[in-house]
Enzyme design. Structure first.
Site, PDB file in Angstrom:
ATOM      1  N   GLU A   1      -4.182   7.533   6.906  1.00 53.55           N
ATOM      2  CA  GLU A   1      -5.237   7.450   5.901  1.00 53.55           C
ATOM      3  C   GLU A   1      -6.602   7.482   6.583  1.00 53.55           C
ATOM      4  O   GLU A   1      -6.908   6.636   7.417  1.00 53.55           O
ATOM      5  CB  GLU A   1      -5.090   6.142   5.102  1.00 53.55           C
ATOM      6  CG  GLU A   1      -6.279   5.856   4.192  1.00 53.55           C
ATOM      7  CD  GLU A   1      -6.201   4.488   3.507  1.00 53.55           C
ATOM      8  OE1 GLU A   1      -5.208   3.765   3.705  1.00 53.55           O
ATOM      9  OE2 GLU A   1      -7.155   4.162   2.785  1.00 53.55           O
TER      10      GLU A   1
ATOM     11  N   ASP B   1      -4.198   1.787   5.388  1.00 55.62           N
ATOM     12  CA  ASP B   1      -4.839   0.472   5.448  1.00 55.62           C
ATOM     13  C   ASP B   1      -4.013  -0.532   4.658  1.00 55.62           C
ATOM     14  O   ASP B   1      -3.355  -0.179   3.692  1.00 55.62           O
ATOM     15  CB  ASP B   1      -6.243   0.531   4.825  1.00 55.62           C
ATOM     16  CG  ASP B   1      -7.194   1.365   5.673  1.00 55.62           C
ATOM     17  OD1 ASP B   1      -6.882   1.586   6.862  1.00 55.62           O
ATOM     18  OD2 ASP B   1      -8.235   1.792   5.138  1.00 55.62           O
TER      19      ASP B   1
ATOM     20  N   ASP C   1      -4.675  -2.519   2.378  1.00 58.67           N
ATOM     21  CA  ASP C   1      -5.383  -3.007   1.188  1.00 58.67           C
ATOM     22  C   ASP C   1      -4.884  -2.247  -0.044  1.00 58.67           C
ATOM     23  O   ASP C   1      -3.953  -1.446   0.051  1.00 58.67           O
ATOM     24  CB  ASP C   1      -6.903  -2.857   1.365  1.00 58.67           C
ATOM     25  CG  ASP C   1      -7.307  -1.392   1.592  1.00 58.67           C
ATOM     26  OD1 ASP C   1      -6.420  -0.507   1.469  1.00 58.67           O
ATOM     27  OD2 ASP C   1      -8.475  -1.137   1.896  1.00 58.67           O
TER      28      ASP C   1
ATOM     29  N   ASP D   1      -6.184   0.161  -1.826  1.00 56.31           N
ATOM     30  CA  ASP D   1      -6.294   1.618  -1.709  1.00 56.31           C
ATOM     31  C   ASP D   1      -5.206   2.191  -0.816  1.00 56.31           C
ATOM     32  O   ASP D   1      -4.611   3.220  -1.128  1.00 56.31           O
ATOM     33  CB  ASP D   1      -7.664   1.997  -1.128  1.00 56.31           C
ATOM     34  CG  ASP D   1      -8.689   2.177  -2.230  1.00 56.31           C
ATOM     35  OD1 ASP D   1      -8.302   2.108  -3.412  1.00 56.31           O
ATOM     36  OD2 ASP D   1      -9.877   2.374  -1.896  1.00 56.31           O
TER      37      ASP D   1
END
Ligand code: 0RA
Length: 630
Positions: free
Chosen positions: A422, A495, A497, A499
């Site tokens: 990502e 990541d 998180d 997203d």
């Protein structure tokens, strides 16, 4: 019976159970979490059999505070009278003799003895302790076992005016390295059973989490289809329902078209999800293609020579096919493919007849369905052209690999890995940090297209997705060829998180819908980047979850520094290598999708149009979503 015989039988029984304890995987598949849950299914299946035979209605499944599981039903109760050949009660035999379960009763549509049909005796052998309680003939009986061995004969312990069976068992920690039942896994299974058997009521209670649910669906598989489509937009309000019996085979079909582009047909045989398909499924497919073509032609909706393909008539279809068959023959790698040839004819003729009838009686719905299939047909033609274009391109350009890909030098797929990363900056770090001999890097720019919301022709117009497909080398959809896969480890690195979880889900959805064998083969992994770095003076360490961080903090003592990583981009190439990419030190999570329906639920809810179920889902599965351990 002579003592000699009795002793011989006893020894055989013990040897049988010993064999199970020695090689548990031969009987329950594995001793991991999957095998552990298998024990519950095995016991529940016996109660389901009793219910399918019309003798039980209520089944209670409880995870107890001590980690044991209780399964109770209000059936006839396992017989406790002494069996002439063995000189023991039927109860003891059912619980100690391998494959004895069905021998005392010729029930027609048994689940136990089928796919999972190893019998309760296997559960008994693999339990630290098991206690059976039977209510029958006005009496209450009990017998206890330790690792399969009876602790005395069955005892009468009181009176009753009811009937039923209760099995309480504690899986053996000597066999199962990881104990602990997952609420979602059991819930999913029990709910499916309730959908498939409209006359059964299942109450599921987990005393460890305090959660409890009651499953009872009078609508049966019609409600099942509605449930599966809850995040989709249906083309017609009511699912179509077809049922009947032919040659002792009971057939039920519920189907509903939606505006989605995927095909979601789930065939069951005696409550077993036959994921490999088989005769019943091919009967259904033939009937759908034939009946819809006939209907379309009859209404003048097809041009001369035009016809709808099987794929056209299944696009956007959600269906549950449930057949109950007295003597199912299961074939295939995972024994989930129905072999009985008579099932093909039974399903095909029934669906042909009743679906044609339905379409004549509901012309509006018929028209909607045919229109949708025609659209699919035209789109498929466009997709074919688009695919040919990409293929020609790959063929013509010798350096056809995407420019963004930093490939590895290794050419043997079995030794090669690709990290799908990502973000461009993390991608840059990964390129610098990797071992270029066997690790390739493909950076992604933000989110990829949501493949749940587009047909293949549009999906193939996305450059990011084309890059990915070209890099992996195996093609998509009908043209998929696993032998051309360029890497046998495909690692999604996002990541930690929300997203990142979303991007990982989008990628998994693409893989699930168009390159599923990669998942089945176990080629797909999630990288596990650390969440924290802890250091004090020269000492430093990484933590991959909260608890680990707290433990390290304790260990490092006062004034230790803690950094929380918000994204991969915060790590330099060296750190990224050490923590996440180096095969010596990293942990990867292999993506395993045990159940297509569960995966589908996950994906459609996360990716579908309806916002409310998605919010509910993310809320209920927050841990699962962040961990993405699908
Ligand atoms: C064999 C014979 C009979 C009942 C059962 C098995 C039975 C097994 C299980 C396992 C869980 N619940 C169960 N309930 C019943 C009954 C034969 C008869 O009464 O005629």
């Amino acid at each position: 019976m002579s003592d000699d015989n009795y002793d011989a039988d006893n020894i055989q029984v013990l040897e049988g159970l010993q064999a199970v304890r020695k090689r548990p995987s031969m009987y329950i598949g594995s001793t991991d979490s999957r095998g552990l849950h298998h024990l519950v299914y095995e016991v529940v299946d016996n109660s389901i059999d009793e219910a399918m035979a019309g003798h039980a209605r209520n089944i209670l499944v409880t995870v107890e505070e001590d980690g044991s599981v209780t399964v109770e039903d209000d059936g006839r109760g396992i017989p406790v009278g002494v069996h002439p050949r063995y000189g023991k009660s039927a109860l003891e035999i059912v619980l100690t003799v391998l494959h004895a379960g069905g021998k005392f009763d010729n029930k027609s549509y048994k689940v136990s003895g089928g796919l999972h049909g190893v019998g309760i005796s296997v559960v008994n052998a693999l339990s630290e302790r098991l206690e059976a309680t039977v209510w029958r003939d006005g009496k209450k009986y009990r017998q206890s076992f330790v690792r399969g061995a009876p602790q005395g004969d069955v005892q009468c312990i009181g009176d009753t005016d009811g009937s039923g069976t209760r099995i309480n068992f504690l899986p053996d920690h000597e066999i199962f390295p990881i104990l602990g039942f997952e609420y979602d896994v059991l819930q999913h299974r029990l709910r499916n059973l309730a959908f498939l058997n409209r006359n059964i009521e299942i109450t599921f209670t987990d005393k460890l989490t305090g959660r409890s649910e009651h499953f009872h669906y009078e609508g049966g598989i019609v409600e099942f289809v509605e449930h599966l489509n809850r995040s989709r937009e249906p083309l017609h309000a009511q699912p179509i329902y077809v049922s009947g019996e032919k040659d002792e085979i009971v057939v039920e079909l519920a189907m509903q078209y939606t505006d989605s582009y995927s095909e979601n047909i789930h065939p069951f045989v005696n409550n077993i999800n036959t994921v490999e398909g088989g005769t019943h499924l091919s009967g259904l497919k033939s009937a759908l293609t034939r009946t819809l073509n006939d209907h379309a032609r009859g209404r003048g909706m097809l041009k001369n020579g035009e016809s709808l393909s099987g794929e056209d008539v299944r696009e956007g279809l959600t269906a549950i096919l449930s057949v109950k068959i007295p003597d199912p023959q299961f074939e295939g790698q995972t024994k989930t493919k129905l072999g009985n040839s008579e099932a093909r004819g039974a399903v095909e003729s029934l669906v042909n007849e009743k679906l044609a009838e339905f379409l004549l009686e509901n012309p509006r719905t018929g028209e909607e369905i045919i229109k949708k299939a025609l659209l699919a047909s035209h789109a498929r033609e466009a997709a074919r052209k688009a695919r040919e274009l990409t293929r020609r391109k790959t063929f013509l350009e010798s350096t056809s690999l995407p420019g963004k890909l930093a490939d590895c030098s290794e050419r043997d797929p079995a030794k090669s890995e690709i990290f799908i990363v990502e973000g461009e900056s993390a991608g840059g770090s990964a390129k610098q940090g990797r071992d270029r001999r066997f690790q390739a890097i493909l950076p992604l720019r933000g989110k990829i297209l949501n493949v749940e919301k587009a047909r293949l022709d549009r999906i193939l117009k996305s450059e990011q997705i084309r890059n990915l497909i070209t890099a992996l080398g195996c093609g998509v959809g009908e043209e998929f060829d696993i032998n051309r896969t360029r890497y046998h480890r495909i690692v999604i690195m996002c990541d930690a998180d929300v997203d990142g979880a979303h991007i990982a889900t989008l990628l998994l959805t693409l893989l699930f819908r168009y390159m599923k064998p990669l998942i089945d083969q176990g080629y797909i992994y999630l990288a596990q980047p650390p969440l924290y770095k802890i250091w004090k003076g020269k000492k430093e360490a990484y933590a991959y979850h909260e608890r680990e961080m707290e433990a390290l903090y304790e260990e490092f003592g006062e004034n230790a520094n803690v950094q929380r990583y918000k994204g991969l981009g915060e790590m330099n190439p060296q750190q990224l290598w050490e923590t996440t990419m180096d095969p010596e030190t990293r942990t990867l999570r292999r993506i395993e999708i045990e159940d297509a329906i569960r995966a589908e639920e996950l994906f459609t809810t996360l990716m579908g149009d309806a916002v409310e179920p998605r919010r509910e889902f993310i809320f209920a599965h927050a841990a699962e979503v962040t961990n993405l351990d699908v």
